[in-house]
Scaffold this active site. Sequence first.
Site, mmCIF file in Angstrom:
data_model
loop_
_atom_site.group_PDB
_atom_site.id
_atom_site.type_symbol
_atom_site.label_atom_id
_atom_site.label_comp_id
_atom_site.label_asym_id
_atom_site.label_seq_id
_atom_site.Cartn_x
_atom_site.Cartn_y
_atom_site.Cartn_z
ATOM 1 C CG HIS A 118 -2.030 -1.035 1.105
ATOM 2 N ND1 HIS A 118 -2.765 -1.469 2.191
ATOM 3 C CD2 HIS A 118 -2.475 -1.747 0.042
ATOM 4 C CE1 HIS A 118 -3.631 -2.397 1.787
ATOM 5 N NE2 HIS A 118 -3.472 -2.586 0.489
ATOM 6 C CB THR A 187 -3.712 -8.090 8.308
ATOM 7 O OG1 THR A 187 -4.637 -7.534 7.361
ATOM 8 C CG2 THR A 187 -3.499 -9.564 7.996
HETATM 9 N N1 APR Z 1 -0.625 -7.681 17.379
HETATM 10 C C1 APR Z 1 -1.214 -8.360 16.357
HETATM 11 N N2 APR Z 1 -2.399 -8.007 15.809
HETATM 12 C C2 APR Z 1 -3.019 -6.921 16.336
HETATM 13 C C3 APR Z 1 -2.481 -6.159 17.399
HETATM 14 C C4 APR Z 1 -1.228 -6.584 17.921
HETATM 15 N N3 APR Z 1 -0.638 -5.924 18.932
HETATM 16 N N4 APR Z 1 -3.337 -5.140 17.683
HETATM 17 C C5 APR Z 1 -4.382 -5.264 16.828
HETATM 18 N N5 APR Z 1 -4.197 -6.335 16.024
HETATM 19 C C6 APR Z 1 -5.044 -6.831 14.938
HETATM 20 C C7 APR Z 1 -6.502 -6.463 15.067
HETATM 21 O O1 APR Z 1 -7.177 -7.469 15.820
HETATM 22 C C8 APR Z 1 -6.945 -6.481 13.595
HETATM 23 O O2 APR Z 1 -7.398 -7.773 13.206
HETATM 24 O O3 APR Z 1 -4.596 -6.207 13.749
HETATM 25 C C9 APR Z 1 -5.675 -6.158 12.821
HETATM 26 C C10 APR Z 1 -5.684 -4.783 12.206
HETATM 27 O O4 APR Z 1 -6.702 -4.779 11.223
HETATM 28 P P1 APR Z 1 -7.019 -3.419 10.442
HETATM 29 O O5 APR Z 1 -7.164 -2.308 11.419
HETATM 30 O O6 APR Z 1 -8.158 -3.728 9.504
HETATM 31 O O7 APR Z 1 -5.690 -3.113 9.621
HETATM 32 P P2 APR Z 1 -5.230 -3.825 8.281
HETATM 33 O O8 APR Z 1 -5.689 -5.234 8.227
HETATM 34 O O9 APR Z 1 -3.787 -3.564 8.134
HETATM 35 O O10 APR Z 1 -6.013 -2.960 7.172
HETATM 36 C C11 APR Z 1 -5.711 -3.231 5.828
HETATM 37 O O11 APR Z 1 -7.021 -1.318 5.174
HETATM 38 O O12 APR Z 1 -7.624 0.860 5.552
HETATM 39 C C12 APR Z 1 -6.839 0.049 4.779
HETATM 40 O O13 APR Z 1 -4.881 0.686 3.714
HETATM 41 C C13 APR Z 1 -5.394 0.391 4.958
HETATM 42 O O14 APR Z 1 -3.521 -1.118 4.898
HETATM 43 C C14 APR Z 1 -4.783 -0.899 5.495
HETATM 44 C C15 APR Z 1 -5.778 -1.960 5.044
#
Ligand code: APR
Length: 254
Positions: A118, A187
Amino acid sequence: MNDYERMAEMLLQSHYAVALTGAGISVESGIPDFRSENGLWAKYDPMEYGDIESFRSNPAKVWKMLLEMDTLLSRALPNPGHVALAQLEQQGILKAVVTQNVDSLHQKAGSVQVIEFHGHNRTLRCEECRRRIARENVFLDKIPPLCSCGSPLRPEFVFFGEEIPLEAYQQAMAAAQHCDLMLVVGTSATVAPASYLPRTAKRRGAAVVEVNPKVTQLSHDTSDLHLAEPAGKALPAVMAALEALRAERRKKSK
Ligand code: APR
């Protein structure tokens, strides 16, 4: 055998392990994720602030969120989760990290093969004349920051509604197709096409290990093992289990 040992065993058995990371791995570095309770999208509507058309129609408004992100990203340091993945690369186990994050923390932790799905935060570019400027040469005292041609600058993030950079897409897809083990760390696996990668790996016969305190869409049908803990705790524990496993094998081989 506990889950740390199970994951360590899978890493030791693997020939081509890759990682897919999301915002969760950087939460312990002080950067909120997007979809947890106090995530970025709880504060800013992603369709209003994360979409390329919104940026083009109202760059000043989107830059309000971008400025907040920039402040968080500039202060953030790698945490033990990032460091553990860099160590796995240095040990020749992890061949690449595909990250959805734009915070450059994998590189700061020492990872070299980082595929930024991204985009990243190290340069900004002009929508009009395509000029690229290093982040440290851009002043955000006035937003939106303007290019010398007069048009607004934007970060090299991939906004909703934009294509994944072609080279990153191809490298990430190749990694997912060739790996025999994929670590999915931090994620929600809700945003395509990044969310296709673990399923592609699984379909090609790879094992999938998830590190996430919460259950995700992958947990039911794709993950072979789920360490339901923060990455900053689970990954260092797996590294310790890996070391213990190696020591045990050295003892046995004497
Ligand atoms: N360790 C591991 N996982 C964690 C932690 C941690 N300390 N804290 C939170 N999480 C998990 C949450 O439970 C969640 O499932 O990380 C995940 C984050 O998910 P999102 O907030 O949806 O982020 P992400 O999956 O990276 O989003 C993907 O969406 O908005 C777009 O471009 C943006 O790259 C991003 C994409």
